[in-house]
Design an enzyme around this catalytic site. Structure first.
Site, PDB file in Angstrom:
ATOM      1  N   GLY A   1      36.310  34.731  49.134  1.00  0.00           N
ATOM      2  CA  GLY A   1      36.372  35.682  50.243  1.00  0.00           C
ATOM      3  C   GLY A   1      36.381  35.074  51.627  1.00  0.00           C
TER       4      GLY A   1
ATOM      5  CE  LYS B   1      45.588  26.365  48.261  1.00  0.00           C
ATOM      6  NZ  LYS B   1      44.124  26.075  48.206  1.00  0.00           N
TER       7      LYS B   1
END
EC number: 2.1.1.166
Length: 207
Positions: free
Chosen positions: A60, A161
């Site tokens: 998170g 990413k």
């Protein structure tokens, strides 16, 4: 079973890591929060009132940063194969993103409202064998790009990413076809030995 020298080294590096210490001090769930904060400082991709999708969200760290920056008028839909402790006003879908049923659930949660930004910190479980890990990582990138192409508004942005290696150049060409501007980012908080980089695509041209 005794821990290996490698795991001892990893644990020492982890607990000596200044970003791990900062995350504990600042109340972030992971050091990854600082990667997004660095990109935000440079590129200002998050603004109040935005609708954002966060892929690979657990535990998170990115969702915490995003939720704070988009504020009460913003909307955040997050997803991960792993569980994630709840964050106020964040819709969380748990499941395997490569599963069609989970992909459909995510699309349903997003609904008809166009998305301003898709962010992805997803990575497969790494085996250490590059020939096996790289295709799995690129497959997740392909799925994330597919989702972005379905839900982003024209002019929207995409941050993901990605790992240098087989399939990277082809993927980069594919992203450039759909966005006005594509840049690579390597935050200081990304470990030096890691092959990870972040691809930031801005100005979605529309489906």
């Amino acid at each position: 079973m005794a821990r290996s020298k490698t795991s001892h080294r990893w644990l020492k590096e982890h607990f000596d890591d200044p970003y791990v210490k900062m995350a504990q001090k600042d109340g972030y769930r992971s050091r990854a929060s600082y990667k997004l904060l660095e990109i935000q400082e440079k590129d200002r991709i998050l603004r109040p009132g935005m609708t954002v999708v966060d892929l690979g969200a657990a535990p998170g760290g990115w969702s915490q940063v995003t939720s704070r920056l988009i504020g009460d008028r913003g909307r955040l839909i997050a997803s991960d194969i792993l569980p994630m402790d709840s964050i106020p006003d964040v819709t969380f879908i748990q499941g395997d993103f490569t599963d069609d049923a989970v992909f459909a659930l995510l699309l349903e949660a997003i609904g008809e409202q166009p998305v301003d930004l898709v962010i992805s910190d997803m990575a497969p479980n790494m085996s250490g064998v590059k020939a096996a890990d790289q295709p799995r990582a690129m497959y997740l990138c392909e799925l994330a790009l597919d989702l972005a192409g379905r839900v982003l508004r024209p002019g929207g942005d995409f941050l993901i990413k990605i790992f240098q290696g087989e399939g990277f150049d082809q993927y980069l060409r594919q992203v450039r076809e759909g966005f006005d501007k594509v840049q690579m980012r390597k935050p200081l908080s990304s470990r030096d030995r890691s092959r990870e980089q972040y691809l930031l695509a801005r100005g979605f041209r529309g489906a």
